[in-house]
Design an enzyme around this catalytic site. Sequence first.
Site, PDB file in Angstrom:
ATOM      1  N   HIS A   4      -0.638   2.270  11.685  1.00 47.63           N
ATOM      2  CA  HIS A   4       0.383   3.296  11.545  1.00 47.63           C
ATOM      3  C   HIS A   4       0.543   4.091  12.841  1.00 47.63           C
ATOM      4  CE1 HIS A   4       1.875   6.958   8.943  1.00 47.63           C
ATOM      5  NE2 HIS A   4       2.877   6.209   9.377  1.00 47.63           N
ATOM      6  N   HIS A  54       0.859  -1.181   0.000  1.00 47.28           N
ATOM      7  CA  HIS A  54       0.000   0.000   0.000  1.00 47.28           C
ATOM      8  C   HIS A  54       0.896   1.233   0.000  1.00 47.28           C
ATOM      9  CE1 HIS A  54      -3.859   2.085   1.044  1.00 47.28           C
ATOM     10  NE2 HIS A  54      -3.010   2.982   1.510  1.00 47.28           N
ATOM     11  N   GLU A  92      -2.400  13.821  11.863  1.00 49.78           N
ATOM     12  CA  GLU A  92      -3.319  13.673  10.739  1.00 49.78           C
ATOM     13  C   GLU A  92      -4.750  14.040  11.151  1.00 49.78           C
ATOM     14  OE1 GLU A  92      -3.008   9.657   9.384  1.00 49.78           O
ATOM     15  OE2 GLU A  92      -0.816   9.684   9.279  1.00 49.78           O
TER      16      GLU A  92
END
Length: 461
Positions: free
Chosen positions: A341, A298, A347
Site C-alpha cells: 500500500h 482484503h 499511519e
Amino acid sequence: MEEEKKKLEELKYQSGFGNHFSSEAIAGALPLDQNSPLICPYCLYAEQISGTSFTSPRKLNQRSWLYRIKPSVTHEPFKPRVPAHKKLVSEFDSSNSRTNPTQLRWRAEDIPESATDFVDGLYTICGAGSSFLRHGFAIHMYVANKGMKDSAFCNADGDFLLVPQVGRLWIDTECGRLLVSPGEIAVIPQGFRFSVDLPDGKSRGYVAEIYGAHFQLPDLGPIGANGLAAPRDFLAPTAWFEDALRPDYTIIQKFGGELFTAKQDFSPFNVVAWHGNYVPYKYDLQKFCPYNTVLLDHGDPSINTVLTAPTDKPGVALLDFVIFPPRWLVAEHTFRPPYYHRNCMSEFMGLIYGAYEAKADGFLPGGASLHSCMTPHGPDTTTYEATISRVNAMAPSKLTGTMAFMFESALIPRVCHWALESPFLDHDYYQCWIGLKSHFSRIDLNKTNAEPTEKEPRASV
C-alpha cells in the site's frame, strides 16, 4: 489491597456514547429546573466546562455542568514548571521535529527504574499542525512506574486518547473514576483535570491527542444500524468526590505544549454532582464487532474504525482510531494479510498484545511504526512467502490473541528529534522487505492451476 478492593467495589459507570448524563454522589445535589441557581443544593458552586463554542450546532455542542465544593478558579497563578518537560510538542515545526518519508519502527521502550509518573513519562513521537491554531494532532507514548501524588494534570491543548499496553491506569477525573486495563482505551476531553495512579506498579502505553475536534463514532453507511463499536459499550464515570484539605496540591497544565503549575489547597476532584455530554469515558476493545470480507479480497482497514475525529472534508479524518482485533479470515483465492500500500493518509501503528498478521518478526507489543503519506508499506518477506506457499491450503482460519491498532491521519506528521535519535529506533526495519524477490512468470499460474471447465476439457493422459 483492602483499599483497592474497596475502590473497585465503589466503582460504577454509566453506559452510552454522546449521551446527556447526570450523576450525583449525594442525593439531591443536582439542581432542579435550572443550571445555575442563586444558591445550589448543599451550597455547592455551579461551574460549566465547555468543549465546544457556545454557538456550535446543537448536534455537535458539548458541555457539562459541575457542582463542586470549591470552584476550579481557586488557585495561585500558573508558573512554568521546573524542571521543564522538554519532550512534549503541540506545534510542529523545524525547531522540534523533522520530516522523514522512510518507514520507521521503534521497539518498546524500557520502563525506567527511577521514579517516574505519567506526566514525567509522557513524550511526543510525532504530529502535525498546531494547538494554537486548533487543528492538528500529536502522538505520544508514556512509561511510568509510580502514581501521581498530590497533583492533577490538565490538557488545555486537546483531547487525549489513552491506550495502555502494560499495567492498568486508575484515573481520577472531575466526573468520577475510571479503571482502564490493557485492551481498553480511555478518552479524556480537553480541559478536564485528572490524576493517574498505577495499581500494577508499572505501565506503558500510547496516547493520541487531537486539537480542535472531538472523537465521534464513525458512520456505518451500508453496514446498517449495528456493528463496530456499539454506543452502549462506552462507559462514563459516576460522581465521586474528595472533601478534605490538600495543602500544596499542584495543578499541572499543558498549554501550548509547555507545562505550567499552580498551587491550591484542595483536591480538584471535589465535584459532588454533574450533568452534561462533555465527559471522560472508556471502552473495552474486546467488545468491538469487526467486519470482514466473506468471499474475496482484503477489506480496507477503515472497516474497523472505533472512533474518528473528522475534518471539514467529508470522509477525511483528522485522526481515526482503527483496531485489528481477533477475527476469522475466510476469503477465497485471496492474499489475506494486508495488501501492499501507498496511502495519502499517514499511519502510526501500535501493538497492545499478541502478534500482527503482516509482520512475522520485529513488531512486538509496546513497539510502534510510522508509515507516512505515500510511503510504501505492507507485509514483510516472511509473511508474504508463508502466505503464497499455502495457495492450495486456504482453509478458514481465526486470528486469536492479538490486538493491534492504528492512528491514521490526513495530515503529514513531523517526527520529533528525540524519536529519530532514540536507541529504540529500529534502523534495520527496511530489511524486512529487502528479501522480497520477483516471482514474475510469463505463464499465468492461476490459469495453470485452475480447474478445467466445460469449454476447457481435461487433457487425456
